[in-house]
Design a protein around this motif. Structure first.
Motif, mmCIF file in Angstrom:
data_model
loop_
_atom_site.group_PDB
_atom_site.id
_atom_site.type_symbol
_atom_site.label_atom_id
_atom_site.label_comp_id
_atom_site.label_asym_id
_atom_site.label_seq_id
_atom_site.Cartn_x
_atom_site.Cartn_y
_atom_site.Cartn_z
ATOM 1 N N GLY B 71 -3.172 0.331 9.428
ATOM 2 C CA GLY B 71 -3.098 -0.318 8.135
ATOM 3 C C GLY B 71 -4.383 -0.997 7.711
ATOM 4 O O GLY B 71 -4.439 -1.596 6.645
ATOM 5 N N ARG B 294 -2.511 4.610 2.315
ATOM 6 C CA ARG B 294 -3.472 3.596 2.771
ATOM 7 C C ARG B 294 -4.826 4.216 3.080
ATOM 8 O O ARG B 294 -5.875 3.682 2.723
ATOM 9 C CB ARG B 294 -2.951 2.903 4.023
ATOM 10 C CG ARG B 294 -1.939 1.825 3.782
ATOM 11 C CD ARG B 294 -1.784 1.008 5.041
ATOM 12 N NE ARG B 294 -1.496 1.835 6.210
ATOM 13 C CZ ARG B 294 -0.265 2.121 6.620
ATOM 14 N NH1 ARG B 294 0.790 1.643 5.976
ATOM 15 N NH2 ARG B 294 -0.070 2.883 7.670
ATOM 16 N N GLN B 298 -8.146 3.117 1.105
ATOM 17 C CA GLN B 298 -9.186 2.319 1.766
ATOM 18 C C GLN B 298 -10.502 3.069 1.964
ATOM 19 O O GLN B 298 -11.558 2.432 2.013
ATOM 20 C CB GLN B 298 -8.666 1.799 3.118
ATOM 21 C CG GLN B 298 -7.525 0.829 2.919
ATOM 22 C CD GLN B 298 -7.057 0.188 4.226
ATOM 23 O OE1 GLN B 298 -7.747 0.224 5.219
ATOM 24 N NE2 GLN B 298 -5.867 -0.392 4.194
#
Lengths: 485, 338
Positions: B71, B294, B298
């Motif tokens: 994460g 994610r 990111q």
């Protein structure tokens, strides 16, 4: 008669003439040059050739140094600035790279807000080795400690050290300065504590880890003191080591944890993979130098021992380690050991490398010291025996001081070699200053294509350190030479 | 530290053979950190910047896997590995994942017991020469001196190719790219051969790039990709599909900027599955629903990573070429997310 002689001789000199100066060819610079540079046709030719070579080198290199650029953000900018200043065909050094990346050459990836820790450890290193280098010489001790104080004052200020650490460093240096003038013998205690202090400063974490680890050595010392009278040096030290091992293996960690939870004193932890550059080279070099000397002495004694087992083991160790290149040992440290360790063991790579570099240096030191031992006349050994000294006392009081003195040049040159060999750790992926850091700097697109500058920068620093070691060894030899005048 | 020394010694004495754990995902989650093997320094692909933070095309894939699994794309520990230490480090379990511009070859895949789970960059070996040499094709290099790094596959490729074309050459051995660049500029060799991506970066940093050309021949196939150990197929799947999620994201136009918006507005069922709006693909690999979302959010999609690190807007200026999407004539082709 006197009268007539006065008259018959037209002129008599009554005072000596002042000596005339020798002809131009026999004095001053001309004579020196005739004697040293042009004494024969062959030497004249060699001198002219040498001068020509020096001239060519300077002509090629000087503009490069003079055109050097310190303020730029990339190699391309450097080139633009040089072209603008000195014309399109000029070449010049791009020192701007050093300016931007010097901290990686010095500290690797050590967190910038913690730079004061390696700096403090480095400064105190000199305070710690001073009692060894200048045993009991108050004047030299004071000079070294004053130097350390000045160095720390400037560098710690520049590294924006937290106030508490600054006060701690100042107090420590003042205590050392006072001790050096009142009881220089006591300074040795600082030298003994220094490894634990440095370990704590460099790696951080809980303060209790180095404290409890040092306690293991206290166990060795106490056991030795208690038992040495009854069962002898070798057995009592062996029992001490076994007890200390038990402490380190089974009790140490629990005590450290308990103390840490009772009184948490900790610096931020820094992992080994953040070490690099000269910080890494000095850490490996100094640890290996400090540990290899005692090991080497023991191995040298072991090799000359009459006891078959000890002798065989020592010879086997020395010959095996000396027969294998250092790079092989480094690869062993980095690759092979992993296969033998249980899965997920985090056995620090730097530590593995330090251990093998120490073993490597110890084998060489052992042979150098054996040379010193062999050079001692047999009478010295017999004299020690006839005084009724036991083996260890004889070694400590009579044999070793003389043997080590003879071996100084060899020992120091082994140390210098060892320090330079620390750059080989680049081959196992550690960030040594010469290849490791240079490689990551060149991998940056801004500095790719830079060639000489990092080598020159790192080379100069290595030269300063090694030259310092060599000068110290020469002065030490001169100081110890009295009896052979 | 002392303790580890003695534990280590004991372990050696006991000759406990190290067998890397079979469940890398659990290890990584327990550790809270992904350990990623990278290059010690390769322009555009993996290098620490002035503040010591690793950046680059290969590094981005490490970050994506960390984002998918943990994460947080910053929870990566980079272990710089040399050409000699990389495969041993992976086999011994020192790193979870190796993204170090490693060429996928038969023997590495089979004999060394690794899995190359994807190809994140299709490279090939090329030649760079000075323009005034007057050569326009590698086949005209008969009798040339060629600078070549020793101990690499490029050395073998070169020998093979010159033999196949029945022309002669004189090799000049060099240690690294910096030396190759220097020798070529100094005229010690007529041509410098290396991976085409590296040649482009080298040429871009020369003082006079206009005087050098990269010859059109590409003499080898160098599919570079992430590598994992044999035997942990689930971990291999995670790395593979994280990479394909980035490739698919580019194909479907999902970027780090619009990923949140796309997740709410899209009608395309496959995008919904990738972003975890519909179905639960992550659960098959032991991850949650939003793993791919994610990763994309990111570090960006494949195209963004390419453009930011090695693409035409950077000084390295690599064209997409073989690494374009299959819809653009390239080889990057993500299997369906279903």
């Amino acid at each position: 008669m006197t009268d007539s002689s006065d008259r018959s001789i037209a002129f008599a000199r009554e005072t000596m003439l002042p000596a005339r100066e020798p002809p131009v060819s026999q004095r001053g610079i001309v004579r020196w040059m005739r004697e040293n540079l042009f004494s024969s046709p062959m030497n004249t030719i060699l001198t002219l050739l040498g001068l020509g070579l020096i001239f060519l080198t300077i002509r090629a290199a000087l503009p490069w140094f003079i055109n050097g650029v310190w303020n730029a953000n990339s190699l391309a900018e450097c080139r633009a600035i040089i072209a603008e200043r000195a014309g399109p065909d000029a070449s010049g050094a791009c020192w701007a790279m050093i300016r931007e990346r010097w901290h990686q050459f010095t500290f690797g990836f050590y967190p910038p807000d913690q730079y004061w820790r390696p700096i403090l450890a480095f400064g105190l290193l000199f305070a710690a080795i001073a009692p060894v280098l200048f045993a009991g010489q108050k004047r030299n001790l004071m000079v070294v400690i004053a130097g350390v104080a000045a160095f720390l004052l400037v560098t710690l200020y520049l590294a924006s050290t937290p106030l508490l650490a600054f006060v701690f460093a100042a107090a420590l240096v003042i205590v050392l300065a006072v001790l050096s003038q009142t009881q220089p013998g006591k300074l040795m205690w600082f030298t003994v504590l220094y490894p634990a202090l440095t370990f704590y400063l460099l790696w951080g974490g809980s303060i209790w880890e180095p404290v409890t680890a040092m306690f293991g050595f206290v166990i060795i010392a106490v056991t030795y003191r208690l038992l040495v009278e009854r069962i002898g040096v070798a057995v009592s030290s062996a029992i001490g080591v076994v007890l200390a091992m038990l402490w380190w293996l089974f009790i140490d960690a629990h005590v450290a944890d308990a103390l840490a939870s009772a009184l948490p004193l900790a610096l931020p932890k820094v992992n080994s993979d953040q070490f690099g550059g000269f910080l890494l080279a000095v850490t490996i070099g100094v640890t290996a130098i400090a540990c290899s000397l005692p090991m080497g002495i023991l191995l040298a004694l072991g090799r000359r021992s009459d006891m078959l087992l000890i002798k065989t083991l020592s010879v086997g160790f020395i010959e095996f380690i000396r027969g294998v290149p250092l790079i092989t040992l480094l690869f062993t440290a980095s690759l092979l050991l992993q296969y033998f360790l249980p899965p997920n063991t985090n056995f620090d790579l730097i530590l593995r490398v330090i251990i093998l570099v120490t073993l490597f240096a110890a084998a060489y030191i052992a042979e150098v010291i054996r040379g010193g031992l062999a050079a001692l006349p047999r009478g010295q050994y017999e004299a020690a025996d006839s005084l009724g000294l036991d083996y260890w006392r004889a070694q400590r009081l009579i044999i070793m001081p003389q043997a080590l003195k003879i071996a100084i040049p060899g020992i120091v040159s082994t140390f210098i070699g060892l320090f330079k060999d620390t750059t080989l750790v680049a081959f196992v992926g550690l960030l040594d200053p010469l290849k490791g850091v240079t490689q990551i700097v060149r991998a940056d697109i801004n500095w790719k294509g830079i060639y000489w500058e990092p080598y020159i920068f790192v080379g100069v620093i290595f030269f300063v350190i090694c030259f310092g070691m060599s000068r110290y060894s020469m002065s030490l030899e001169r100081r110890l030479k009295r009896d052979h005048r | 530290m002392k303790k580890t020394v003695f534990l280590g010694t004991l372990a050696v004495a006991g000759a406990l053979a190290g067998v890397a754990s079979a469940d890398t995902l659990a290890d990584v989650k327990a550790r809270g950190e992904l350990i990623c093997g990278t290059n010690t320094g390769l322009t555009g692909f993996a290098a620490p910047d002035a503040s010591g933070v690793y950046q680059g095309f290969d590094v981005a894939l490490c970050k994506a896997v960390a984002a998918a699994v943990l994460g947080d794309s910053t929870k990566v520990k980079y272990v710089p590995l040399t050409g000699e230490t990389r495969f041993t480090a992976l086999a011994a379990g020192e790193v979870d994942l190796l993204v170090r511009n490693s060429t996928w070859t038969f023997s590495r895949d089979t004999d060394l017991k690794f899995d190359f789970v994807a190809v994140n960059y299709y490279d090939g070996q090329g030649f760079m020469v000075k323009k005034d040499l007057g050569v326009t094709s590698a086949k005209e290099l008969d009798g040339a001196t060629i600078c070549i790094q020793t101990g690499t596959t490029t050395e073998l490729n070169l020998a093979d190719w010159f033999k196949a074309n029945n022309i002669a050459y004189t090799p000049v051995n060099i240690a690294d790219d910096a030396e190759g660049q220097r020798q070529l500029v100094a005229g010690s060799c007529d041509a410098y051969t290396a991976d085409a991506s590296g040649l482009a970066a080298t040429r871009a940093t020369l003082a006079d790039p206009e005087n050098y050309i990269i010859l059109p021949e590409i003499i080898s196939k160098e599919p570079l990709g992430p590598v994992v150990r044999h035997g942990d197929n689930n971990w291999g799947d995670i790395v593979r599909w994280t990479f394909y999620a980035l490739v698919a994201a580019e194909e479907f136009g999902i970027t780090s900027a619009n990923v949140e918006e796309t997740a709410t507005t899209t009608q395309n069922p496959e995008i919904k599955r990738i972003l975890g709006v519909e179905g639960d693909l992550g659960a098959f690999m032991g991850l949650d629903k939003e793993w791919a979302k994610r990763a994309i959010a990111q570090v960006g999609n494949y195209g963004e990573i390419f453009a930011a690190n090695i693409g035409e807007s950077t000084p390295i200026g690599l064209a997409r070429g073989l690494n374009a999407q299959w819809t653009q004539g390239g080889l990057q082709y993500a299997p369906p997310f279903r």
